[in-house]
Design a protein around this motif. Structure first.
Motif, PDB file in Angstrom:
ATOM      1  N   GLU A  58       0.839  -1.202   0.000  1.00 58.83           N
ATOM      2  CA  GLU A  58       0.000   0.000   0.000  1.00 58.83           C
ATOM      3  C   GLU A  58       0.872   1.249   0.000  1.00 58.83           C
ATOM      4  O   GLU A  58       0.665   2.168  -0.795  1.00 58.83           O
ATOM      5  N   ALA A  59       1.847   1.247   0.885  1.00 60.54           N
ATOM      6  CA  ALA A  59       2.765   2.393   0.965  1.00 60.54           C
ATOM      7  C   ALA A  59       3.602   2.498  -0.315  1.00 60.54           C
ATOM      8  O   ALA A  59       3.925   3.597  -0.765  1.00 60.54           O
ATOM      9  N   MET A  60       3.919   1.369  -0.905  1.00 62.12           N
ATOM     10  CA  MET A  60       4.705   1.409  -2.147  1.00 62.12           C
ATOM     11  C   MET A  60       3.878   2.025  -3.280  1.00 62.12           C
ATOM     12  O   MET A  60       4.371   2.853  -4.048  1.00 62.12           O
ATOM     13  N   ALA A  61       2.615   1.626  -3.371  1.00 62.05           N
ATOM     14  CA  ALA A  61       1.757   2.199  -4.418  1.00 62.05           C
ATOM     15  C   ALA A  61       1.645   3.703  -4.219  1.00 62.05           C
ATOM     16  O   ALA A  61       1.677   4.478  -5.184  1.00 62.05           O
ATOM     17  N   ALA A  62       1.555   4.121  -2.949  1.00 57.47           N
ATOM     18  CA  ALA A  62       1.419   5.556  -2.654  1.00 57.47           C
ATOM     19  C   ALA A  62       2.705   6.318  -2.956  1.00 57.47           C
ATOM     20  O   ALA A  62       2.685   7.532  -3.138  1.00 57.47           O
ATOM     21  N   ALA A  63       3.832   5.625  -3.007  1.00 57.97           N
ATOM     22  CA  ALA A  63       5.131   6.280  -3.231  1.00 57.97           C
ATOM     23  C   ALA A  63       5.453   6.461  -4.718  1.00 57.97           C
ATOM     24  O   ALA A  63       6.485   7.031  -5.069  1.00 57.97           O
ATOM     25  N   ILE A  64       4.577   5.967  -5.588  1.00 56.94           N
ATOM     26  CA  ILE A  64       4.814   6.124  -7.026  1.00 56.94           C
ATOM     27  C   ILE A  64       4.544   7.572  -7.432  1.00 56.94           C
ATOM     28  O   ILE A  64       3.541   8.164  -7.027  1.00 56.94           O
ATOM     29  N   THR A  65       5.468   8.150  -8.195  1.00 60.92           N
ATOM     30  CA  THR A  65       5.337   9.532  -8.661  1.00 60.92           C
ATOM     31  C   THR A  65       5.442   9.557 -10.195  1.00 60.92           C
ATOM     32  O   THR A  65       5.634   8.522 -10.823  1.00 60.92           O
ATOM     33  N   ASP A  66       5.376  10.770 -10.757  1.00 62.80           N
ATOM     34  CA  ASP A  66       5.551  10.929 -12.215  1.00 62.80           C
ATOM     35  C   ASP A  66       6.933  10.485 -12.645  1.00 62.80           C
ATOM     36  O   ASP A  66       7.165  10.238 -13.818  1.00 62.80           O
ATOM     37  N   ARG A  67       7.863  10.498 -11.703  1.00 64.08           N
ATOM     38  CA  ARG A  67       9.241  10.186 -12.060  1.00 64.08           C
ATOM     39  C   ARG A  67       9.560   8.709 -11.913  1.00 64.08           C
ATOM     40  O   ARG A  67      10.646   8.264 -12.286  1.00 64.08           O
ATOM     41  N   THR A  68       8.654   7.929 -11.327  1.00 64.52           N
ATOM     42  CA  THR A  68       8.912   6.502 -11.123  1.00 64.52           C
ATOM     43  C   THR A  68       8.937   5.792 -12.471  1.00 64.52           C
ATOM     44  O   THR A  68       7.975   5.870 -13.239  1.00 64.52           O
ATOM     45  N   ARG A  69      10.027   5.140 -12.763  1.00 67.65           N
ATOM     46  CA  ARG A  69      10.147   4.399 -14.017  1.00 67.65           C
ATOM     47  C   ARG A  69      10.080   2.889 -13.785  1.00 67.65           C
ATOM     48  O   ARG A  69       9.637   2.138 -14.638  1.00 67.65           O
ATOM     49  N   VAL A  70      10.618   2.448 -12.633  1.00 68.53           N
ATOM     50  CA  VAL A  70      10.694   1.013 -12.348  1.00 68.53           C
ATOM     51  C   VAL A  70      10.350   0.766 -10.883  1.00 68.53           C
ATOM     52  O   VAL A  70      10.713   1.561 -10.013  1.00 68.53           O
ATOM     53  N   VAL A  71       9.623  -0.327 -10.632  1.00 70.58           N
ATOM     54  CA  VAL A  71       9.380  -0.794  -9.265  1.00 70.58           C
ATOM     55  C   VAL A  71       9.961  -2.197  -9.166  1.00 70.58           C
ATOM     56  O   VAL A  71       9.779  -3.015 -10.076  1.00 70.58           O
ATOM     57  N   LEU A  72      10.686  -2.472  -8.070  1.00 70.27           N
ATOM     58  CA  LEU A  72      11.237  -3.807  -7.857  1.00 70.27           C
ATOM     59  C   LEU A  72      10.482  -4.477  -6.713  1.00 70.27           C
ATOM     60  O   LEU A  72      10.418  -3.933  -5.611  1.00 70.27           O
ATOM     61  N   LEU A  73       9.918  -5.657  -6.979  1.00 75.31           N
ATOM     62  CA  LEU A  73       9.314  -6.457  -5.917  1.00 75.31           C
ATOM     63  C   LEU A  73      10.202  -7.691  -5.756  1.00 75.31           C
ATOM     64  O   LEU A  73      10.590  -8.304  -6.754  1.00 75.31           O
ATOM     65  N   CYS A  74      10.515  -8.030  -4.527  1.00 78.86           N
ATOM     66  CA  CYS A  74      11.394  -9.174  -4.283  1.00 78.86           C
ATOM     67  C   CYS A  74      10.607 -10.214  -3.497  1.00 78.86           C
ATOM     68  O   CYS A  74      10.230  -9.983  -2.353  1.00 78.86           O
ATOM     69  N   THR A  75      10.338 -11.372  -4.123  1.00 74.97           N
ATOM     70  CA  THR A  75       9.517 -12.392  -3.472  1.00 74.97           C
ATOM     71  C   THR A  75      10.046 -13.792  -3.723  1.00 74.97           C
ATOM     72  O   THR A  75      10.166 -14.194  -4.866  1.00 74.97           O
ATOM     73  N   PRO A  76      10.415 -14.527  -2.634  1.00 75.77           N
ATOM     74  CA  PRO A  76      10.484 -14.082  -1.250  1.00 75.77           C
ATOM     75  C   PRO A  76      11.516 -12.970  -1.102  1.00 75.77           C
ATOM     76  O   PRO A  76      12.495 -12.950  -1.846  1.00 75.77           O
ATOM     77  N   ASN A  77      11.273 -12.099  -0.112  1.00 76.36           N
ATOM     78  CA  ASN A  77      12.181 -10.964   0.043  1.00 76.36           C
ATOM     79  C   ASN A  77      13.482 -11.403   0.716  1.00 76.36           C
ATOM     80  O   ASN A  77      13.468 -11.992   1.788  1.00 76.36           O
ATOM     81  N   ASN A  78      14.577 -11.115   0.044  1.00 75.69           N
ATOM     82  CA  ASN A  78      15.905 -11.285   0.619  1.00 75.69           C
ATOM     83  C   ASN A  78      16.269  -9.959   1.280  1.00 75.69           C
ATOM     84  O   ASN A  78      16.281  -8.937   0.579  1.00 75.69           O
ATOM     85  N   PRO A  79      16.549  -9.908   2.574  1.00 76.03           N
ATOM     86  CA  PRO A  79      16.828 -11.013   3.493  1.00 76.03           C
ATOM     87  C   PRO A  79      15.692 -11.395   4.447  1.00 76.03           C
ATOM     88  O   PRO A  79      15.887 -12.279   5.272  1.00 76.03           O
ATOM     89  N   THR A  80      14.509 -10.747   4.390  1.00 76.67           N
ATOM     90  CA  THR A  80      13.550 -10.955   5.480  1.00 76.67           C
ATOM     91  C   THR A  80      12.713 -12.221   5.359  1.00 76.67           C
ATOM     92  O   THR A  80      12.207 -12.708   6.363  1.00 76.67           O
ATOM     93  N   GLY A  81      12.521 -12.755   4.143  1.00 75.76           N
ATOM     94  CA  GLY A  81      11.918 -14.077   4.002  1.00 75.76           C
ATOM     95  C   GLY A  81      10.511 -14.258   3.477  1.00 75.76           C
ATOM     96  O   GLY A  81      10.261 -15.200   2.738  1.00 75.76           O
ATOM     97  N   PRO A  82       9.533 -13.379   3.843  1.00 78.43           N
ATOM     98  CA  PRO A  82       8.166 -13.637   3.369  1.00 78.43           C
ATOM     99  C   PRO A  82       8.013 -13.460   1.854  1.00 78.43           C
ATOM    100  O   PRO A  82       8.774 -12.717   1.231  1.00 78.43           O
ATOM    101  N   ALA A  83       7.014 -14.147   1.303  1.00 76.92           N
ATOM    102  CA  ALA A  83       6.727 -14.054  -0.133  1.00 76.92           C
ATOM    103  C   ALA A  83       5.392 -13.347  -0.340  1.00 76.92           C
ATOM    104  O   ALA A  83       4.547 -13.304   0.562  1.00 76.92           O
ATOM    105  N   LEU A  84       5.206 -12.809  -1.529  1.00 74.35           N
ATOM    106  CA  LEU A  84       3.972 -12.099  -1.863  1.00 74.35           C
ATOM    107  C   LEU A  84       2.923 -13.067  -2.387  1.00 74.35           C
ATOM    108  O   LEU A  84       3.257 -14.053  -3.061  1.00 74.35           O
ATOM    109  N   SER A  85       1.664 -12.769  -2.116  1.00 72.45           N
ATOM    110  CA  SER A  85       0.581 -13.607  -2.642  1.00 72.45           C
ATOM    111  C   SER A  85       0.152 -13.059  -4.007  1.00 72.45           C
ATOM    112  O   SER A  85       0.415 -11.908  -4.351  1.00 72.45           O
ATOM    113  N   HIS A  86      -0.531 -13.922  -4.760  1.00 71.72           N
ATOM    114  CA  HIS A  86      -0.970 -13.513  -6.090  1.00 71.72           C
ATOM    115  C   HIS A  86      -1.932 -12.325  -6.016  1.00 71.72           C
ATOM    116  O   HIS A  86      -1.802 -11.345  -6.750  1.00 71.72           O
ATOM    117  N   GLN A  87      -2.859 -12.445  -5.100  1.00 67.52           N
ATOM    118  CA  GLN A  87      -3.864 -11.394  -4.945  1.00 67.52           C
ATOM    119  C   GLN A  87      -3.227 -10.049  -4.598  1.00 67.52           C
ATOM    120  O   GLN A  87      -3.603  -9.008  -5.152  1.00 67.52           O
TER     121      GLN A  87
END
Ligand SMILES: *Cc1c(COP(=O)(O)O)cnc(C)c1O
Length: 375
Positions: free
Chosen positions: A159-188
């Protein structure tokens, strides 16, 4: 004095070569350290998320059988791409190989983010803490990294990541499972996020540990890339396939993206040795799956033991465990070192320990059970 010589004098004052200013902001990439031997203990490296089981025998044989070391490799790694295409059920044209998935990520950043036409840096958005290499790749390109803290449980705050997108955002990186913290993202979750991302922003889903995920609703990135022309999937042979030293990875995306990646790809980035091993490993899918299962079993065993010992360990979907130790991280890593285990400490944040050989995991569990700050 001619203008030329004045310039020569001015330039002479600096008296040394000058790197681009962006380099001053680069964090050094701290590679996982080898363990320090200790009296009577086999030393284990748990600091780089390497596969302790190594490559499958067929991949090792394929390496030995390469007899074209004096030739340049196939620049498009076509055998590897067609084998991947068959295995994954995607079009071979949608696959672009790279020198590790880091090489593939570098292609994406270099193609889509840098200093804008107006001299202002483009923005690349990602969660933090996440993969250490992200700031290096992004800042080297001249782009600006915008980070959104992961939640207390180590998950991306989409949610916070979507809110952080601006006109200047060209790329978003999602890391799943996240290195180093471990949890993975769900499809939904990812579907919901993509619905909020403008169509002209590239969304990279880094799935370096995809094979280790054991969630019923894990993100189906292949379905997402088919549906969203701005999605790129990133995968590697370094982790589940145990081929880290050969540096081979790839991205999957539609033509709208791949045509640009091919332009910036370092020519001959995947060696014939790496290609042969990767192909052999893909053809040993049953053995790979069994090895990954063994590591996942070990991961569950380690996490269950730590939870039982009172540790608050985030969900672990990769081949590593995250201990949110904060300011005690360096102390913990030191005490692990005394036990001939090298782990990765991010002081102020936490410690990441890879799932290793059973004996290494046993010793790590014992260390966690008996750990006291300051020894
Ligand atoms: C290990 C890792 C990679 C893989 O890097 P390679 O260059 O393929 O060895 C990519 N992303 C993340 C998040 C990783 O942890």
């Amino acid at each position: 004095m001619t203008e030329g010589s004045t310039q020569g004098l001015t330039r002479g004052v600096a008296d040394q070569v000058r790197p681009r200013p962006a380099l001053a902001s680069l964090p050094p990439y701290a590679a996982g350290r080898p363990p320090t031997p200790a009296e009577g203990l086999t030393a284990y490296k748990l600091s780089s998320n390497e596969n302790p089981l190594g490559p499958v025998p067929a991949a090792a044989r394929a390496v030995a059988d390469v007899d074209t070391l004096h030739r340049y490799p196939d620049p498009t790694a076509s055998t590897l791409r067609s084998t991947l295409a068959e295995t994954l059920g995607v079009d071979a044209e949608d696959i672009v190989t790279g020198t590790g998935s880091l090489g593939a990520l570098t292609q994406i950043i270099n193609a889509f983010a840098g200093v804008g036409d107006d001299g202002v840096p483009d923005q690349v958005l990602y969660a933090w803490r996440s993969f250490e290499a992200y700031p290096i790749v992004v800042r080297t390109a001249g782009a600006q990294d915008i980070t959104v803290p992961v939640a207390a449980d180590g998950r991306h705050d989409l949610e916070a990541m979507a809110a952080a997108i601006t006109d200047r955002t060209r790329v978003v990186l999602l890391c799943t499972p996240n290195n180093p913290t471990g949890p993975a993202l769900s499809h939904q979750e990812v579907e919901g996020f993509l619905a909020q991302v403008p169509r002209d922003v590239v969304v990279v889903i880094d799935e370096a540990y995809q094979e280790f995920i054991r969630l019923p609703d894990a993100v189906d990135t292949l379905a997402l890339y088919r549906k969203h022309p701005n999605v790129v999937v990133l995968r590697t042979f370094s982790k589940a396939h145990g081929l880290a030293t050969l540096r081979v990875g790839y991205s999957i995306a539609g033509q709208e993206i791949t045509q640009h990646l091919r332009k910036v790809a370092v020519p001959f980035g995947v060696s014939a040795v790496a290609e042969a091993a990767a192909v052999a490993s893909l053809r040993s899918s049953q053995e790979i799956a069994e090895r990954v299962d063994r590591l996942v079993d070990e991961r569950q065993r380690v996490r269950a033991a730590l939870t039982e010992a009172g540790w608050d360990v985030p969900d672990a979907q990769g081949n590593f465990i995250w201990l949110p130790l904060g300011d005690r991280s360096a102390d913990f890593a030191h005490q692990a070192g005394v036990q001939a285990l090298s782990v990765r400490a991010f002081q102020g944040d936490g410690v990441r320990a890879s799932i290793g050989e059973a004996e290494a995991n046993d010793r790590f569990i014992e260390l966690c059970r008996t750990y006291r700050f300051g020894g």
